[in-house]
Design a protein around this motif. Structure first.
Motif, PDB file in Angstrom:
ATOM      1  N   ALA A  39      62.124  74.541 -67.541  1.00 51.41           N
ATOM      2  CA  ALA A  39      62.154  73.107 -67.259  1.00 51.41           C
ATOM      3  C   ALA A  39      63.512  73.024 -66.242  1.00 51.41           C
ATOM      4  O   ALA A  39      63.064  72.297 -65.206  1.00 51.41           O
ATOM      5  N   ARG A  40      64.483  73.773 -66.489  1.00 52.80           N
ATOM      6  CA  ARG A  40      65.663  73.819 -65.466  1.00 52.80           C
ATOM      7  C   ARG A  40      65.223  74.230 -63.932  1.00 52.80           C
ATOM      8  O   ARG A  40      65.456  73.511 -62.922  1.00 52.80           O
ATOM      9  N   GLN A  41      64.029  75.164 -63.755  1.00 55.60           N
ATOM     10  CA  GLN A  41      63.864  75.717 -62.610  1.00 55.60           C
ATOM     11  C   GLN A  41      63.182  74.818 -61.863  1.00 55.60           C
ATOM     12  O   GLN A  41      63.029  74.265 -60.567  1.00 55.60           O
ATOM     13  N   ALA A  42      61.930  73.964 -63.051  1.00 58.56           N
ATOM     14  CA  ALA A  42      61.151  72.909 -62.214  1.00 58.56           C
ATOM     15  C   ALA A  42      61.884  71.613 -61.934  1.00 58.56           C
ATOM     16  O   ALA A  42      61.712  71.124 -60.588  1.00 58.56           O
ATOM     17  N   GLN A  43      62.930  71.339 -62.426  1.00 55.61           N
ATOM     18  CA  GLN A  43      63.690  70.251 -62.131  1.00 55.61           C
ATOM     19  C   GLN A  43      64.275  70.569 -60.731  1.00 55.61           C
ATOM     20  O   GLN A  43      64.419  69.378 -60.196  1.00 55.61           O
ATOM     21  N   ALA A  44      64.860  71.653 -60.434  1.00 57.54           N
ATOM     22  CA  ALA A  44      65.430  72.065 -59.022  1.00 57.54           C
ATOM     23  C   ALA A  44      64.364  71.592 -57.855  1.00 57.54           C
ATOM     24  O   ALA A  44      64.651  71.397 -56.968  1.00 57.54           O
ATOM     25  N   TRP A 103      54.145  70.700 -66.208  1.00 58.47           N
ATOM     26  CA  TRP A 103      53.956  71.475 -67.584  1.00 58.47           C
ATOM     27  C   TRP A 103      53.621  73.017 -67.333  1.00 58.47           C
ATOM     28  O   TRP A 103      53.793  73.334 -66.297  1.00 58.47           O
ATOM     29  N   ALA A 104      53.846  73.738 -68.405  1.00 59.84           N
ATOM     30  CA  ALA A 104      53.728  74.980 -68.729  1.00 59.84           C
ATOM     31  C   ALA A 104      52.469  75.161 -69.410  1.00 59.84           C
ATOM     32  O   ALA A 104      52.430  74.552 -70.418  1.00 59.84           O
ATOM     33  N   GLY A 105      51.585  76.287 -69.232  1.00 62.32           N
ATOM     34  CA  GLY A 105      50.492  76.693 -70.246  1.00 62.32           C
ATOM     35  C   GLY A 105      49.613  77.847 -69.787  1.00 62.32           C
ATOM     36  O   GLY A 105      50.080  78.632 -68.960  1.00 62.32           O
ATOM     37  N   ARG A 148      59.214  64.963 -67.202  1.00 65.72           N
ATOM     38  CA  ARG A 148      58.492  63.541 -66.975  1.00 65.72           C
ATOM     39  C   ARG A 148      59.262  62.898 -65.805  1.00 65.72           C
ATOM     40  O   ARG A 148      60.504  63.385 -65.627  1.00 65.72           O
ATOM     41  N   HIS A 149      58.660  62.035 -65.110  1.00 62.61           N
ATOM     42  CA  HIS A 149      59.096  61.406 -64.026  1.00 62.61           C
ATOM     43  C   HIS A 149      59.146  62.172 -62.819  1.00 62.61           C
ATOM     44  O   HIS A 149      60.454  62.040 -62.060  1.00 62.61           O
ATOM     45  N   ALA A 150      58.587  63.132 -62.746  1.00 60.85           N
ATOM     46  CA  ALA A 150      58.723  64.290 -61.582  1.00 60.85           C
ATOM     47  C   ALA A 150      58.474  63.536 -60.206  1.00 60.85           C
ATOM     48  O   ALA A 150      57.546  62.645 -60.190  1.00 60.85           O
ATOM     49  N   GLN A 151      59.016  64.079 -59.102  1.00 60.34           N
ATOM     50  CA  GLN A 151      58.720  63.549 -58.033  1.00 60.34           C
ATOM     51  C   GLN A 151      57.760  64.607 -57.333  1.00 60.34           C
ATOM     52  O   GLN A 151      58.018  65.608 -56.754  1.00 60.34           O
ATOM     53  N   ILE A 152      56.560  64.269 -57.511  1.00 64.06           N
ATOM     54  CA  ILE A 152      55.192  65.194 -57.237  1.00 64.06           C
ATOM     55  C   ILE A 152      54.536  64.624 -55.713  1.00 64.06           C
ATOM     56  O   ILE A 152      54.272  63.466 -55.780  1.00 64.06           O
ATOM     57  N   VAL A 153      54.426  65.276 -55.099  1.00 61.85           N
ATOM     58  CA  VAL A 153      53.710  64.797 -53.744  1.00 61.85           C
ATOM     59  C   VAL A 153      52.317  65.140 -54.050  1.00 61.85           C
ATOM     60  O   VAL A 153      51.823  66.286 -54.127  1.00 61.85           O
ATOM     61  N   ALA A 154      51.556  64.136 -53.800  1.00 58.77           N
ATOM     62  CA  ALA A 154      49.977  64.132 -54.076  1.00 58.77           C
ATOM     63  C   ALA A 154      49.601  64.930 -53.016  1.00 58.77           C
ATOM     64  O   ALA A 154      49.702  64.943 -51.888  1.00 58.77           O
ATOM     65  N   GLY A 155      48.333  65.636 -53.534  1.00 57.50           N
ATOM     66  CA  GLY A 155      47.441  66.443 -52.666  1.00 57.50           C
ATOM     67  C   GLY A 155      47.895  67.711 -52.340  1.00 57.50           C
ATOM     68  O   GLY A 155      47.201  68.429 -51.831  1.00 57.50           O
TER      69      GLY A 155
END
Length: 199
Positions: A39-44, A103-105, A148-155
């Motif tokens: 989660a820490r790595q993803a938040q970066a 997420w991770a899975g 949650r509330h991540a800044q995700i670039v669509a596409g």
């Protein structure tokens, strides 16, 4: 088996009140520590809000807002449910664009684990529909939310391979989300195969 959450005694709640709830499978402390690092790595990369470490879980059934009376009935029955022995590795990080979740899975190569999880999911919903819930039409995608509330670039392609980490389960139970001043707090209302229940 333990789930590291405060206990909610549903007997003490207004039976006519509605509460958001779900059935989740909790990882053990070592798996939660690994998830916290992911989660820490993803938040970066994505910003957003990290899940609390004690809240990491794999959702088996989302019940949305449900009457306490129905949750009380469910909690009573869940002590008789069993947790299957499923060997599962967390091997990929990905995103759900619309809800802005990272997420991770497990990856799709883990057919035996995915089939077993699907069967468990369906068995749970078979019991839930018998108690009056309606199964949502969306497909079941086993995952553990990291942000949650991540800044995700669509596409864009966001899938990322992870060094495999075994998901070691440490209990499955009925969880109720209780609103608090800053964010909701999960409370344990019942556990599968356990007397630890707030029925």
């Amino acid at each position: 088996m333990t789930i590291p959450l405060p206990i909610l005694d549903l007997k003490q709640c207004d039976a006519e009140h509605a509460m958001r709830a779900f059935i989740g499978w909790w990882p053990d402390a070592q798996t939660r520590a690994w998830l916290a690092e992911q989660a820490r790595q993803a938040q970066a990369l994505y910003g957003g809000r990290m899940m609390q470490s004690d809240h990491f879980h794999l959702t088996l059934a989302f019940l949305d807002s449900s009457p306490v009376s129905a949750l009380q009935s469910l909690a009573t029955r869940m002590a008789g449910w069993t947790v299957p022995d499923i060997k599962l590795d967390l091997t990929v990080r990905d995103v759900f664009e619309k809800p802005r979740v990272v997420w991770a899975g497990p990856d799709d190569s883990q057919k035996q684990a995915l089939d077993a999880l699907q069967q468990w999911h369906e068995a749970i919903w078979s019991s839930l529909t018998g108690l009056g819930w309606t199964q949502p039409p969306r497909p079941f995608r086993p995952h553990v939310s990291l942000l949650r509330h991540a800044q995700i670039v669509a596409g864009r392609a966001h899938g990322h391979r992870l060094s495999p980490q075994a998901f070691v389960g440490d209990g499955a139970g009925l969880i109720v989300s209780v609103p608090c001043e800053q964010r909701s707090q999960y409370h344990l209302a019942a556990m599968m195969g356990s007397e630890r229940t707030g029925a």
